[in-house]
Write an enzyme that holds these catalytic residues in place. Structure first.
Site, short mmCIF file in Angstrom:
data_model
loop_
_atom_site.label_atom_id
_atom_site.label_comp_id
_atom_site.label_asym_id
_atom_site.label_seq_id
_atom_site.Cartn_x
_atom_site.Cartn_y
_atom_site.Cartn_z
N CYS A 377 -17.94 28.70 -3.83
CA CYS A 377 -17.71 29.88 -4.67
C CYS A 377 -18.65 29.90 -5.88
O CYS A 377 -18.28 30.35 -6.97
CB CYS A 377 -16.26 29.97 -5.15
SG CYS A 377 -15.11 30.18 -3.80
N ALA A 378 -19.84 29.37 -5.68
CA ALA A 378 -20.85 29.42 -6.74
C ALA A 378 -22.19 29.63 -6.04
O ALA A 378 -23.10 28.80 -6.11
CB ALA A 378 -20.84 28.13 -7.55
#
Ligand code: PLP
Length: 455
Positions: A377-378
């Site tokens: 999620c980055a």
């Protein structure tokens, strides 16, 4: 001769891990054996501390509605809920007039803050943030700063960027305390000084910092802090947004409903509502008293264990694991801020010639080790660390071996903390070494986007 001390040396020097549930869970291997589960995915969700579970279990017979009931258990639960708020405020070193709002998670907290921004607020984030800190802000009022190459450069970039900030407008920098990809600790105090000089507030995404280091809101000077219970050994779905009361007090309630409203009148065909002023303004609906109690219990447990002691033990584990991985030629550990940046117990890496989805699947199926693979999620950060083009599409699930030197599209993350025994990390290093040297002992395929062993 190995320079890595015996596993027992870490415990002798720093004490054993804190007791967590699941420490004795055994999992099947694809080869037919069974081993104790190597839980190395703390950065996603940490196991529950035994003391937190004990506190929750002790409370459950007394569970009752919060803020509404006249009965004894309702009063007891309400008292517990509000005492938990004070515990969290003290744990965070909040200023006397800060609000502590209970939410569902860090994501929820930062979305609440985004909804509470005064009109015209300009928001500043690094492209390297977790999506929870990158995405909630109104795009037309968002400045995305480039990835720094060091802690020093991070502060410089903020200073350069905020030099153009219009002092007449409210501003907010949202920055992580520790990266969920590299584990590196960000220079939050210095960033806050620079931001405050420019009249801009700071929100700290402490999701990965709070379980590992003492966060002192007043000492750091940050205006807001957000974190989640499930990453600090307290599952059950509670999170926190704490900080300056003014924006929160004047913002529209995050959720409209009971609890957030003080008085509702229907007259002349319309509803008129008087909203609560304090934290309750943003906590409509029946609150998650169990989650909040668990979260406060974790705050007490970590404080009692002592962050200095926890950090010292974790640093010994980090040093040992990084030294072990450094001895495997094919491994590259990901770092944004440079080798000397302090870290929490999060290590992401790639292995030359291995698709990380394949590696993670083999670590689980053949060694009983639970890590995470992907882009965590980055996406902008991981793409940058892997040297990929910004628009490179995701190809995380493919199990095919990569040719030596081939471009990596995802990474493996091992993350750990207060409940981690030395053996889990030693097993990881030994497993990665064996996989890199000898390959996997099983065949894998992609199923529903995941790499899984063929059965
Ligand atoms: N911020 C960071 C740095 C994280 O690592 C995470 C979760 O991994 C989040 C925010 C979001 O936390 P949650 O999923 O609990 O909302």
């Amino acid at each position: 001769m190995s320079t890595i001390p015996a596993p027992s040396a870490v415990d002798a020097l720093h004490g054993p891990p804190l007791p967590v549930l699941g420490a004795d869970v055994r999992v099947p291997l694809i080869t037919g054996d069974e081993v104790s589960y190597g839980a190395l995915d703390y950065a996603a969700s940490a196991p529950v501390l035994s003391s937190v579970w004990d506190d929750v279990s002790a409370y459950m017979p007394y569970y009752g509605s919060v803020h509404r009931g006249a009965g004894h258990l309702s009063q007891l639960s309400t008292d517990l809920f509000e005492r938990s708020r004070r515990t969290v405020g003290e744990f965070l070193g909040c200023r006397g007039d800060d609000e502590v709002v209970f939410t569902r998670s860090t994501t929820d907290s930062l979305n609440l803050l985004a909804a509470a921004l005064p009109a015209g607020t300009q928001v500043y984030v690094f492209e390297t943030e977790h999506h929870a800190a990158l995405l909630p802000w109104p795009p037309e009022r968002l400045t995305v700063m480039r990835a720094p190459g060091s802690a020093y450069e991070a502060v410089e970039i903020v200073a350069e960027t905020l030099a153009c900030h219009d002092p007449q407008r409210p501003g907010l920098v949202c920055v992580t305390g520790a990266s969920n990809v590299t584990g590196e600790i960000w220079p939050v105090g210095s960033i806050t000084e620079v931001a405050h000089t420019a009249g801009v507030r700071v929100a700290l995404d402490a999701a990965q910092l709070v379980p590992h280091r003492r966060v002192d809101v007043a000492g750091l000077g940050v205006d807001y802090v957000a974190f989640s219970g499930h990453k600090m050994y307290a599952p059950f779905g509670a999170g926190v947004l704490a900080g300056r009361a003014d924006w929160l007090r004047t913002a529209a309630p995050y959720l409209a409903g009971g609890g957030a409203s003080r008085r509702v009148v229907h007259g002349d065909g319309a509803l008129s509502v008087e909203w609560q002023q304090g934290a309750a303004r943003h906590e409509a609906g029946s609150p998650n008293v169990v989650g909040v109690h668990a979260l406060a219990s974790a705050c007490r447990a970590l404080t009692a264990a002592g962050f200095d002691a926890l950090a010292a033990r974790e640093e010994a584990l980090l040093e040992r694991t990084l030294a072990g991985l450094a001895g495997i030629e094919q491994v590259r550990v990901l770092s944004l801020l440079g080798g000397s940046a302090p870290r929490v117990g999060v290590i992401s890496f790639v292995v030359d010639g291995w698709n990380s989805a394949h590696l993670a699947a083999a670590l689980s199926a053949e060694y009983g080790i639970g890590v995470r693979d992907g882009m965590f999620c980055a996406h902008p950060l991981v793409r940058g660390l892997l040297g990929n083009a910004p628009d490179h599409s995701d190809e995380c699930g493919a199990p095919e071996p990569l040719a030596p030197g081939a471009r990596q599209v995802n990474a493996v993350r091992a993350s750990f903390g207060a409940g981690t025994p030395v053996e889990h990390l030693d097993r990881l290093v030994a497993a990665v070494a064996a996989l890199a040297r000898d390959g996997s002992r099983w065949t894998y395929r992609t199923e529903a986007g995941r790499c899984v062993p063929v059965r």
